[in-house]
Design an enzyme around this catalytic site. Structure first.
Site, PDB file in Angstrom:
ATOM      1  N   LYS A  53      20.940  33.237  62.794  1.00  0.00           N
ATOM      2  CA  LYS A  53      21.489  32.634  64.019  1.00  0.00           C
ATOM      3  C   LYS A  53      20.338  32.438  64.988  1.00  0.00           C
ATOM      4  O   LYS A  53      19.300  33.097  64.868  1.00  0.00           O
ATOM      5  CB  LYS A  53      22.529  33.589  64.622  1.00  0.00           C
ATOM      6  N   GLY A 103      39.633  31.104  76.115  1.00  0.00           N
ATOM      7  CA  GLY A 103      38.506  30.214  75.798  1.00  0.00           C
ATOM      8  C   GLY A 103      39.041  28.966  75.127  1.00  0.00           C
ATOM      9  O   GLY A 103      39.452  29.002  73.960  1.00  0.00           O
ATOM     10  N   GLY A 157      37.468  25.971  74.510  1.00  0.00           N
ATOM     11  CA  GLY A 157      36.363  25.047  74.261  1.00  0.00           C
ATOM     12  C   GLY A 157      36.659  24.228  73.021  1.00  0.00           C
ATOM     13  O   GLY A 157      37.823  23.917  72.723  1.00  0.00           O
ATOM     14  N   ASN A 158      35.626  23.929  72.260  1.00  0.00           N
ATOM     15  CA  ASN A 158      35.773  23.083  71.070  1.00  0.00           C
ATOM     16  C   ASN A 158      36.809  23.639  70.098  1.00  0.00           C
ATOM     17  O   ASN A 158      37.662  22.920  69.608  1.00  0.00           O
ATOM     18  CB  ASN A 158      34.429  22.973  70.345  1.00  0.00           C
ATOM     19  N   VAL A 159      36.715  24.932  69.815  1.00  0.00           N
ATOM     20  CA  VAL A 159      37.630  25.531  68.839  1.00  0.00           C
ATOM     21  C   VAL A 159      38.977  25.844  69.485  1.00  0.00           C
ATOM     22  O   VAL A 159      40.036  25.553  68.923  1.00  0.00           O
ATOM     23  CB  VAL A 159      37.031  26.825  68.230  1.00  0.00           C
TER      24      VAL A 159
HETATM   25  N1  LIG Z   1      32.390  25.969  66.856  1.00  0.00           N
HETATM   26  C1  LIG Z   1      32.590  26.558  65.694  1.00  0.00           C
HETATM   27  O1  LIG Z   1      32.783  25.887  64.660  1.00  0.00           O
HETATM   28  C2  LIG Z   1      32.623  28.045  65.601  1.00  0.00           C
HETATM   29  C3  LIG Z   1      32.600  28.643  64.332  1.00  0.00           C
HETATM   30  C4  LIG Z   1      32.703  30.036  64.241  1.00  0.00           C
HETATM   31  C5  LIG Z   1      32.779  30.793  65.394  1.00  0.00           C
HETATM   32  N2  LIG Z   1      32.786  30.182  66.617  1.00  0.00           N
HETATM   33  C6  LIG Z   1      32.884  31.026  67.804  1.00  0.00           C
HETATM   34  O2  LIG Z   1      34.065  30.684  68.506  1.00  0.00           O
HETATM   35  C7  LIG Z   1      33.851  30.820  69.915  1.00  0.00           C
HETATM   36  C8  LIG Z   1      34.148  29.503  70.612  1.00  0.00           C
HETATM   37  O3  LIG Z   1      33.297  28.489  70.099  1.00  0.00           O
HETATM   38  P1  LIG Z   1      33.338  27.007  70.689  1.00  0.00           P
HETATM   39  O4  LIG Z   1      32.526  26.176  69.783  1.00  0.00           O
HETATM   40  O5  LIG Z   1      34.750  26.622  70.977  1.00  0.00           O
HETATM   41  O6  LIG Z   1      32.550  27.210  72.050  1.00  0.00           O
HETATM   42  P2  LIG Z   1      32.684  26.381  73.408  1.00  0.00           P
HETATM   43  O7  LIG Z   1      31.446  26.606  74.171  1.00  0.00           O
HETATM   44  O8  LIG Z   1      33.091  24.961  73.124  1.00  0.00           O
HETATM   45  O9  LIG Z   1      33.903  27.079  74.146  1.00  0.00           O
HETATM   46  C9  LIG Z   1      33.861  28.342  74.689  1.00  0.00           C
HETATM   47  C10 LIG Z   1      34.833  28.348  75.854  1.00  0.00           C
HETATM   48  O10 LIG Z   1      34.985  29.689  76.319  1.00  0.00           O
HETATM   49  C11 LIG Z   1      34.989  29.665  77.733  1.00  0.00           C
HETATM   50  N3  LIG Z   1      34.616  30.992  78.218  1.00  0.00           N
HETATM   51  C12 LIG Z   1      33.397  31.571  78.269  1.00  0.00           C
HETATM   52  N4  LIG Z   1      33.482  32.816  78.776  1.00  0.00           N
HETATM   53  C13 LIG Z   1      34.791  33.028  79.035  1.00  0.00           C
HETATM   54  C14 LIG Z   1      35.523  34.123  79.561  1.00  0.00           C
HETATM   55  N5  LIG Z   1      34.922  35.260  79.925  1.00  0.00           N
HETATM   56  N6  LIG Z   1      36.860  34.004  79.680  1.00  0.00           N
HETATM   57  C15 LIG Z   1      37.501  32.860  79.315  1.00  0.00           C
HETATM   58  N7  LIG Z   1      36.849  31.794  78.823  1.00  0.00           N
HETATM   59  C16 LIG Z   1      35.521  31.872  78.682  1.00  0.00           C
HETATM   60  C17 LIG Z   1      34.037  28.547  78.101  1.00  0.00           C
HETATM   61  O11 LIG Z   1      34.242  28.094  79.419  1.00  0.00           O
HETATM   62  C18 LIG Z   1      34.373  27.514  77.038  1.00  0.00           C
HETATM   63  O12 LIG Z   1      35.416  26.638  77.468  1.00  0.00           O
HETATM   64  C19 LIG Z   1      32.401  31.310  70.053  1.00  0.00           C
HETATM   65  O13 LIG Z   1      32.383  32.705  70.112  1.00  0.00           O
HETATM   66  C20 LIG Z   1      31.744  30.831  68.770  1.00  0.00           C
HETATM   67  O14 LIG Z   1      30.638  31.622  68.425  1.00  0.00           O
HETATM   68  C21 LIG Z   1      32.718  28.837  66.743  1.00  0.00           C
END
Ligand SMILES: NC(=O)c1ccc[n+]([C@@H]2O[C@H](COP(=O)([O-])OP(=O)(O)OC[C@H]3O[C@@H](n4cnc5c(N)ncnc54)[C@H](O)[C@@H]3O)[C@@H](O)[C@H]2O)c1
Length: 367
Positions: free
Chosen positions: A94, A194, A196-198
């Site tokens: 990572k 949270g 975000g994307n996921v």
């Molecule tokens: N994108 C992927 O395919 C993927 C794969 C495996 C794991 N993950 C994990 O899933 C999680 C989300 O990934 P993502 O790609 O959606 O990220 P992202 O950055 O698109 O979304 C994260 C969201 O969490 C919010 N956030 C941050 N701190 C917060 C808090 N204290 N309380 C509430 N909301 C908060 C942010 O504002 C954001 O909207 C991460 O931990 C990432 O490591 C993602």
């Protein structure tokens, strides 16, 4: 300058790298610095027994370097076990870039980062994580082939987040089947922390199934956008952990299940996308077990993204990606049953299988 802040005596006491709990036998850690672009990054390569270390790059405004180092070490270690439990021939790695993705990320900085990735000759392959987009990976691709998660138009598998969300949804349904006797999520009260994307993609699956979804995020604009799009409720209390729900889905950052939150947690299932949800795996995994809260191990159910990017390396298509991701349902049920039968935590049940696969391959490689 630094020596004024930390004396050599204190440094010894702190054991900055090898002595960190999260270090856990990392093979290699690379610190990357470039004054011209402002790049400050750390690449962690935890284990390459099963294959090259693959894991995304996170850009985050860390409070300090310790936080960044700890994060990358925890994340890369997690990738080792994620790929192992998913049956992929990949190791765990990572990267983190220290800085604000909104204001400090430039194409020059991303290219410079790509050059550092390239210098590792394929021992580490990057992809997107928090603060990164498919376009950023396309930029990295200009300087190195050791990147996945690039746009479909450029021959990649595209944004992994929808696949990650689908896998989390599958894992959540399996946990519901185990805990409630049915995997139907209709009318289940679910907090998604949270969006975000996921998180947003997960919300869509849950709404399609008729769940009662409550969303939480530090970004108010996002909350309103997702509420208006899906008709979900925004959490308006001041302690989301105490909210009585069926399922808590952590989809922001890691370690939200910690000493402060674990006894407040008022959910019957924890199943979400965030990596490293348990601040301390053994301790917090055990408390969840004792409290009768079913924990769907994060590294097991959020593997959709890595399955998606692995397709770029192994040249399999959409159908196989979906089949492998859907199978997270079966694996999760097996792991939850295994934990129950052996009276161990669900984290340990998954971890033991992953570790065994790595150990077996290690012995084979020695032959
Ligand atoms: N994108 C992927 O395919 C993927 C794969 C495996 C794991 N993950 C994990 O899933 C999680 C989300 O990934 P993502 O790609 O959606 O990220 P992202 O950055 O698109 O979304 C994260 C969201 O969490 C919010 N956030 C941050 N701190 C917060 C808090 N204290 N309380 C509430 N909301 C908060 C942010 O504002 C954001 O909207 C991460 O931990 C990432 O490591 C993602």
């Amino acid at each position: 300058m630094t020596s004024e802040l930390i004396t050599s005596k204190d440094l010894k006491k702190i054991d900055p790298v090898f002595g960190q709990y999260s270090f856990d036998d990392h093979e290699q850690i690379v610190f990357c610095n470039d004054k011209d672009t402002g790049l400050k990054a750390i690449i962690g390569i935890h284990n390459t027994v099963l294959g090259p270390a693959l894991g995304g790059t996170r850009m985050w405004n860390y409070a300090n370097e310790w936080e960044a180092l700890n994060d990358v070490l925890r994340l890369s270690r997690g990738m080792t076990f994620k790929s192992a439990i998913t049956g992929l021939n990949l190791g765990g790695g990572k990267a983190v870039i220290i800085g604000d993705a909104k204001t400090q990320k430039t194409p020059e900085l991303m290219k410079r980062f790509g050059e550092f990735v390239h210098s590792l000759s394929g021992r580490y392959i990057t992809a997107e994580d928090v603060g990164m987009t498919t376009e950023d990976m396309d930029t990295v691709r200009e300087v190195t082939p050791y990147v996945t998660g690039i746009s479909e138009s450029k021959g990649g598998a595209g944004n992994p987040s929808p696949i990650t969300a689908y896998g989390v949804f599958m894992g959540m349904k399996a946990a519901a089947k185990f805990q409630f006797g049915s995997d139907v999520l209709e009318d289940k009260k679910i907090t998604v922390q949270g969006i975000g994307n996921v998180g947003e993609e997960l919300v869509e699956h849950l709404m399609n199934e008729g769940a009662k979804v409550i969303i939480d995020d530090i970004n108010r604009e996002r909350l309103e956008e997702v509420r208006d799009k899906y008709g979900v409720t925004i959490y308006n209390g001041n302690d989301i952990y105490s909210e009585e729900v069926d399922i808590y889905a952590p989809c922001a950052l890691g370690a939200t299940i910690n000493d402060d939150t674990i006894y407040k947690l008022n959910a019957k299932i924890v199943a979400g996308a965030a990596n490293n949800q348990l601040a301390e795996e053994l301790k917090h995994g055990l408390i969840l077990k004792e409290r009768g809260i079913v924990y769907a191990p994060d590294f097991l159910i959020n593997a959709g993204g890595i399955i998606n990017v692995y397709a770029e390396l192994e040249n399999y298509g959409r159908q196989e990606i979906m089949r492998k991701t859907e199978n997270i349902y079966n694996t999760t049920l097996e792991i939850l049953d295994n934990a129950k039968i052996n009276d161990i935590t669900t984290h340990n049940a998954a971890f033991n299988i992953a570790r065994e696969r790595i150990e077996t391959r290690k012995q084979e490689n020695l032959k």
